[in-house]
Design an enzyme around this catalytic site. Structure first.
Site, PDB file in Angstrom:
ATOM      1  N   CYS A  73       0.840  -1.197   0.000  1.00 14.85           N
ATOM      2  CA  CYS A  73       0.000   0.000   0.000  1.00 14.85           C
ATOM      3  C   CYS A  73       0.885   1.261   0.000  1.00 14.85           C
ATOM      4  CB  CYS A  73      -0.993  -0.041   1.166  1.00 14.85           C
ATOM      5  SG  CYS A  73      -2.393   1.087   0.965  1.00 14.85           S
ATOM      6  N   HIS A 161      -3.454  -5.356   0.891  1.00 17.73           N
ATOM      7  CA  HIS A 161      -2.876  -5.811   2.158  1.00 17.73           C
ATOM      8  C   HIS A 161      -2.891  -7.335   2.209  1.00 17.73           C
ATOM      9  CE1 HIS A 161      -2.292  -1.982   4.221  1.00 17.73           C
ATOM     10  NE2 HIS A 161      -3.298  -1.571   3.460  1.00 17.73           N
ATOM     11  N   GLU A 163      -1.581  -9.179   4.334  1.00 19.50           N
ATOM     12  CA  GLU A 163      -1.513  -9.646   5.717  1.00 19.50           C
ATOM     13  C   GLU A 163      -2.869  -9.789   6.396  1.00 19.50           C
ATOM     14  OE1 GLU A 163      -1.276  -5.136   5.932  1.00 19.50           O
ATOM     15  OE2 GLU A 163      -0.630  -6.694   4.555  1.00 19.50           O
TER      16      GLU A 163
END
Length: 185
Positions: A73, A161, A163
């Site tokens: 990002c 993202h 994660e």
């Protein structure tokens, strides 16, 4: 053991990036983005997301450390801006569940996700023009550059993202980045 540090750009998911790496049995730690480049000992660097480009500290200098870098990002936007690309406001805005079309199935970072993957991404700001040497490796209906790669310099970025749980194949992105770091090591 491969060591990958996560640079804290004050993002809300930085701790999840570290956890994703730790879950792959990687030696990892979160470091402040004011850490002097000479103090970083790592086989790879993850530039975390964050609220804005005014708080990136010394992170641009980490691009010169000759280790693979994955920007997530804001981290991707930082890479683009530092290397001559253009970052601007996105048309879509905030966080959304997005389908990303993967354009290069041979790309070392996102190729394994070909032909598409579902991700969780913020589009408040986006890379609008790629820096020299980079190719677009992912796009979506809301963002023309969802992923970019420069395998010659081992610099990579994803707008999304990997994660977070909402991203379907996020672990694969970290696994692929680990392989890139191990290949260089």
């Amino acid at each position: 053991m491969t060591r990958i540090v996560v640079v804290d750009n004050h993002g809300q998911f930085t701790h999840l990036e570290q956890r994703a790496l730790r879950d792959l049995d990687i030696e990892t730690e979160i470091i402040d983005n004011e850490t002097p480049p000479a103090a970083i000992e790592a086989d790879g660097i993850v530039l975390s997301g964050g609220p804005d480009m005014d708080r990136i500290g010394s992170a641009p200098e980490y691009l010169d450390l000759d280790v693979p870098v994955l920007g997530i990002c804001l981290g991707m936007q930082l890479i683009a801006a530092e290397l001559g690309g253009r970052v601007d406001s996105g048309d879509y805005g905030g966080y959304a569940d997005v389908t990303v079309d993967i354009e290069d199935e041979t790309d070392p970072l996102v190729g394994s996700l070909f032909p598409e993957t579902r991700v969780w991404a913020s589009h408040a700001d986006e890379v609008k023009t790629l820096p020299e040497g980079f190719t677009r490796t992912g796009k979506s209906d809301v963002c023309e550059i969802e992923a970019m790669s420069d395998p010659d310099r081992d610099l990579y970025g994803v707008q999304w993202h990997p994660e977070v749980a909402h991203t379907e194949e996020g672990e694969a992105v970290f696994e692929n980045f680990l392989e890139i770091c191990e290949r260089r090591g």
